[in-house]
Scaffold this motif. Structure first.
Motif, mmCIF file in Angstrom:
data_model
loop_
_atom_site.group_PDB
_atom_site.id
_atom_site.type_symbol
_atom_site.label_atom_id
_atom_site.label_comp_id
_atom_site.label_asym_id
_atom_site.label_seq_id
_atom_site.Cartn_x
_atom_site.Cartn_y
_atom_site.Cartn_z
ATOM 1 N N ASP A 20 0.836 -1.202 0.000
ATOM 2 C CA ASP A 20 0.000 0.000 0.000
ATOM 3 C C ASP A 20 0.870 1.252 0.000
ATOM 4 O O ASP A 20 0.612 2.200 -0.743
ATOM 5 N N ALA A 21 1.915 1.240 0.822
ATOM 6 C CA ALA A 21 2.831 2.385 0.858
ATOM 7 C C ALA A 21 3.513 2.572 -0.496
ATOM 8 O O ALA A 21 3.612 3.695 -0.996
ATOM 9 N N GLU A 23 2.418 1.641 -3.412
ATOM 10 C CA GLU A 23 1.410 2.094 -4.372
ATOM 11 C C GLU A 23 1.166 3.606 -4.232
ATOM 12 O O GLU A 23 0.951 4.298 -5.215
ATOM 13 N N ARG A 24 1.228 4.096 -2.999
ATOM 14 C CA ARG A 24 1.033 5.527 -2.740
ATOM 15 C C ARG A 24 2.326 6.331 -2.921
ATOM 16 O O ARG A 24 2.344 7.536 -2.770
ATOM 17 N N ARG A 25 3.421 5.599 -3.172
ATOM 18 C CA ARG A 25 4.749 6.205 -3.364
ATOM 19 C C ARG A 25 5.220 6.985 -2.136
ATOM 20 O O ARG A 25 5.719 8.111 -2.238
ATOM 21 N N VAL A 26 5.012 6.368 -0.970
ATOM 22 C CA VAL A 26 5.479 6.939 0.294
ATOM 23 C C VAL A 26 6.142 5.828 1.104
ATOM 24 O O VAL A 26 5.985 4.642 0.801
ATOM 25 N N CYS A 31 2.948 6.241 5.441
ATOM 26 C CA CYS A 31 1.637 5.642 5.203
ATOM 27 C C CYS A 31 0.925 5.370 6.529
ATOM 28 O O CYS A 31 -0.245 5.721 6.704
ATOM 29 N N TRP A 34 -0.057 8.641 8.198
ATOM 30 C CA TRP A 34 -1.202 9.249 7.523
ATOM 31 C C TRP A 34 -2.514 8.595 7.970
ATOM 32 O O TRP A 34 -3.474 9.272 8.316
ATOM 33 N N GLN A 103 -13.355 9.906 0.605
ATOM 34 C CA GLN A 103 -13.043 11.326 0.533
ATOM 35 C C GLN A 103 -14.336 12.116 0.722
ATOM 36 O O GLN A 103 -15.311 11.928 0.002
ATOM 37 N N TYR A 108 -9.845 12.965 3.631
ATOM 38 C CA TYR A 108 -10.138 11.542 3.769
ATOM 39 C C TYR A 108 -10.674 11.235 5.157
ATOM 40 O O TYR A 108 -10.301 11.864 6.139
#
Length: 117
Positions: A20-21, A23-26, A31, A34, A103, A108
């Motif tokens: 997931d991280a 995919e979010r590029r973090v 992640c 957040w 959202q 979010y």
């Protein structure tokens, strides 16, 4: 200032958090921070959500902002769980789709997915 927090979870969940991280590029830390921030802003009550019953054969180390941890501690005290259990329960709820990101008005929120509860 950041503080390192380690928490154990099933290896499959560790992979899901890392994926997931990515995919979010973090980073994984960003992640988790957040998602924690969203949960704390919404005063999300995780007490009704189950913790994983699977073997805790994986581990995640995160550098989380001290500010988030200072907001997390009273919540954990209220629910009588450690920060690592709160974080793992939050990640597990997302993994099992009991919670989903939505959202609303440009920000979010984590909301219960009643189809999965």
């Amino acid at each position: 200032m950041t503080i390192t927090v380690s928490f154990r979870m099933p290896q499959v969940l560790v992979r899901a958090v890392r994926d997931d991280a990515a995919e979010r590029r973090v980073s994984v830390s960003a992640c988790v921070a957040w998602l924690l921030d969203i949960a704390l802003q919404d005063e999300l009550d995780l007490s009704a959500l189950p913790d994983t019953r699977e073997r805790l054969d994986g581990k995640v180390d995160c550098r989380l902002p001290a500010e988030i941890l200072s907001r997390l501690r009273p919540v954990c005290k209220q629910f009588r769980v450690s920060p690592s259990v709160y974080i793992r329960t939050l990640m597990y709820a997302g993994f099992t789709r009991r919670l989903r990101l939505e959202q609303v008005k440009g920000r979010y929120k984590l909301v219960a997915n009643h189809d999965q509860n």
